[in-house]
Motif scaffolding. Sequence first.
Motif: not given
Length: 415
Positions: A157-174
């Motif tokens: 409820d504190q999180m902007s929907l557009l910001d949530f979606e703007a984050y770029e995640d290539t799903e590779l985490n080392w």
Amino acid sequence: MSSLPSTTDIAIIGAGAAGLGAAEALRDKGVSFVVLEARSRLGGRAHTIMASPDVTFDVGCGWLHSADRNSFVAIAERLSFAIDKTRPPWRDQAYDAAFPRAERDDFIRALDAFYGRTEAAALRGMDAPASNCLEPGDRWNGMIDAICTYLNGCELDQMSLLDFEAYEDTELNWRIRRGYGALVAAYGADVPVAFNCNVTLIDHGDKRIRLTTSLGTLTADKVIVTVPTNLIADEAIRFTPALPAKFEAAAGLPLGLDNKVTLALDGWEHLPKDSGMRGQSSSARVGSFQLRPFGQPCIEGFYGGSFAREIEAAGEGALTAQAIDDAAALLGNDIRKSLRPLAESRWGADPFARGAYSHALPGHAGKRAVLAAPVDDRLFFAGEATPSDFFSTAHGARDSGERAWKEALASLGRR
Ligand SMILES: Cc1cc2nc3c(=O)[nH]c(=O)nc-3n(C[C@H](O)[C@H](O)[C@H](O)COP(=O)(O)OP(=O)(O)OC[C@H]3O[C@@H](n4cnc5c(N)ncnc54)[C@H](O)[C@@H]3O)c2cc1C
């Protein structure tokens, strides 16, 4: 270096990933510059400690997120920091008893459906609280909220929907075996830094910018500001003339809270190394564990959002006590005698961070660009809150430092 020069071409405020990213690049550009750092160490929210002789602990950032596009990967290779490519255990759990497989599969389905709804809603372009995308009454809403606290340090409820979606995640985490914080500190080891130098005022009313610091005053032609948004919004660092747009942008991009804890583990070698463990919960008040990270004799806990705030407010040691109780609830009371407190973070109470990483409040997704924009070609802004894609991360912070030095150098008529 610990003394403060009286004048410089470019002053960089903050020796975290962003400030060091800017400073590293300026080293051979023929301009004078200095990094002003309030702490007595490099790295800011990138900080590795030896919690015990055999446990390396990243108190802040630990994961090279989007590793295939993460500029710290090449830096790690250049500095001979070994990279560990083991897949993170975020979707897998070691203990079926705590969260049975069928239930977990059902949760993952609900989580993926939620992500589908946020993506579709963001395409419509209207900002709103990300919690609007929860399915009313769904039994997994609490745990989806918990995931948001790990990702963003706040509830949906504190999180902007557009910001949530703007984050770029290539799903590779080392990860970095010797620690992400150790890597960031090694990266910046050669830049000129005035430590214990707390900047309180940036006076940009005259031809030269005048900085008031705990070590005295310094004048500069250009200033790169990389401090966390909460310090700007709290006016721990002030501008004169005032910069209301920057103040409002920083207030719209507050730091959420995430804290980490590590507990020494005596025995229990049968616990699968680098596995995940989380209880089933109907609310966001749930921590997440990583068992024996890198095979080290410890377990690491991660707590976010208002639950983390509540625990931190209960004082030093409260997070450790919570993690021991939670581990015992999941693995049985026998584990209590094998666990020993090692270290815990308290990022909310840290005067030079005041939280973990930034998220945009609903309606404020556009504030990252506002914060990043230069003022009069003399004040430049970098830091994890400023990128449009890799925000809230260490590599996003570093890359923003690179953007800022290019802007500063161009304004001096250099390339
Ligand atoms: C618990 C936790 C887990 C995280 N996990 C990850 C992860 O896995 N992967 C990832 O990529 N990121 C992660 N992050 C986020 C990452 O650590 C930050 O985004 C990044 O390190 C921020 O870099 P920065 O340079 O923007 O800010 P900082 O590192 O905060 O640097 C700013 C510097 O400015 C200094 N400063 C502040 N005020 C003043 C002042 N008035 N005068 C002078 N100096 C001042 C501070 O001391 C600090 O050194 C995590 C953070 C936390 C807290």
